[in-house]
Design an enzyme around this catalytic site. Structure first.
Site, PDB file in Angstrom:
ATOM      1  NE  ARG A  50      -0.538  -0.800   4.895  1.00 27.35           N
ATOM      2  CZ  ARG A  50      -1.126  -0.939   6.068  1.00 27.35           C
ATOM      3  NH1 ARG A  50      -2.395  -0.650   6.194  1.00 27.35           N
ATOM      4  NH2 ARG A  50      -0.456  -1.377   7.109  1.00 27.35           N
ATOM      5  CB  VAL A  76      -6.018  -6.134   1.604  1.00 27.17           C
ATOM      6  CG1 VAL A  76      -4.741  -6.611   0.934  1.00 27.17           C
ATOM      7  CG2 VAL A  76      -5.832  -5.981   3.111  1.00 27.17           C
ATOM      8  CB  SER A 156      -1.499 -17.650  12.670  1.00 29.85           C
ATOM      9  OG  SER A 156      -0.819 -17.917  13.886  1.00 29.85           O
ATOM     10  CE1 TYR A 178      -2.347 -11.989  13.234  1.00 31.91           C
ATOM     11  CE2 TYR A 178      -1.725 -13.670  14.835  1.00 31.91           C
ATOM     12  CZ  TYR A 178      -1.602 -13.103  13.578  1.00 31.91           C
ATOM     13  OH  TYR A 178      -0.733 -13.658  12.666  1.00 31.91           O
ATOM     14  CB  VAL A 211       8.266 -15.364  11.243  1.00 28.38           C
ATOM     15  CG1 VAL A 211       9.316 -14.711  10.365  1.00 28.38           C
ATOM     16  CG2 VAL A 211       7.928 -16.771  10.735  1.00 28.38           C
ATOM     17  CG  ASN A 216       6.735 -11.303  15.961  1.00 27.61           C
ATOM     18  OD1 ASN A 216       7.784 -10.706  15.719  1.00 27.61           O
ATOM     19  ND2 ASN A 216       6.449 -12.465  15.418  1.00 27.61           N
TER      20      ASN A 216
END
Ligand code: NAP
Length: 255
Positions: A50, A76, A156, A178, A211, A216
């Site tokens: 974006r 998105v 996830s 999440y 990851v 995170n």
């Protein structure tokens, strides 16, 4: 979209002998490495992002590594942006072989269910679920022109209800925005798989593992390159490959 025809990012057309992929959120993190990995296979790769500067930087870096990368302006959460992205891919390649729905957010923290700011939940669902539906539906006409269309949704294991409810399991922190957004994405993946069964379009979900990325604050223990492995694998499955299933690098993950 003012920059959809940018010559620097869009270069020359993709020939019929070369696969073309679009990776959303490809300017950094796992998405960038998915783009790099598919590009290393000789594919043309649309870098969906974006922010213009971040997108251009990623395209330039991929090109410097020998990848046939092209920029695809894409938010998105925005209908017009997503429609514009489909136009960019159509102009560049006339079809799409693989869509990797990678763009995602956590929604921010804290996310304890009893005290959460519901806007966090709304934001996570808007990007991680509705964004995937919006992008997939806009790109499906181009995917249907491919001989072997594939869709990979980056989910996830924190979205796996089976793993979350297993006695003694420690799958991620308490996060009411999440984690359920990824459970929702998994359920959406299953519904697409049901509708698309027998059409040749294969759709699956993947978990990249924990990851180290911006998502995170780089607390994850895997590299973005490792995080990209499952998505690259599911992007390259044969016509008799899996459909409507959930995988990580080590194999199948329970929904
Ligand atoms: P990241 O480094 O924060 O990258 C996220 C990407 O998504 C960025 O390119 C970001 O763009 C993009 N994005 C966010 N909102 C967007 C929007 N509205 N439109 C377009 N792009 C948008 O995080 P990551 O760890 O690589 O995450 C990639 C995917 O892996 C996500 O779906 C995430 O949920 C999933 N995942 C990650 C982990 C992990 O441990 N890291 C574990 C399991 C699953 P900007 O740069 O513009 O923000």
């Amino acid at each position: 979209m003012s920059d959809t025809t940018n010559e620097t990012t869009n270069g020359t057309a993709v020939g019929p002998d070369r696969k073309v992929a679009l990776v959303t959120g490809a300017n950094k993190g796992i998405g960038y490495e998915i783009a790099a990995g598919l590009g290393a296979l000789g594919w043309a790769v649309g870098v969906g992002a974006r922010d213009e500067a971040r997108r251009e930087a990623a395209v330039e870096k991929l090109r410097a590594a020998g990848v046939d990368a092209f920029g695809v302006p894409l938010d998105v959460t925005d209908d017009a942006s997503v429609a514009g992205a489909a136009r960019v891919v159509e102009e560049r390649a006339g079809r799409l072989d693989v869509l990797v729905n990678n763009a995602g957010i956590t929604g921010g923290g804290p996310q304890d269910p009893t005290t959460v700011d519901v806007d966090r939940v709304r934001a996570a669902v808007e990007t991680n679920v509705i964004g995937v539906i919006r992008v997939t539906n806009a790109l499906l006409p181009l995917l249907r022109r491919s001989a072997s269309p594939r869709i990979v949704n980056v989910s996830s294991s924190v979205g796996s209800l089976t793993l979350q409810t297993k006695p003694g399991a420690q799958v991620g922190p308490v996060a009411v925005a999440y984690s359920p957004s990824k459970t929702f994405l998994n359920a959406v993946t299953v519904q697409y798989a049901k509708e698309l069964a027998g059409t040749g379009v294969l759709i699956n979900a993947v978990c990249p593992g924990y990851v180290a990325t911006d998502l995170n604050a780089f607390q994850g223990v895997r590299t973005p390159e490792q995080g990209a492995i499952a998505a690259i694998r599911l992007s390259t499955i044969p016509d008799d490959g899996p459909h409507g299933r959930f995988f990580d690098e080590d194999g199948e993950v329970p929904w």
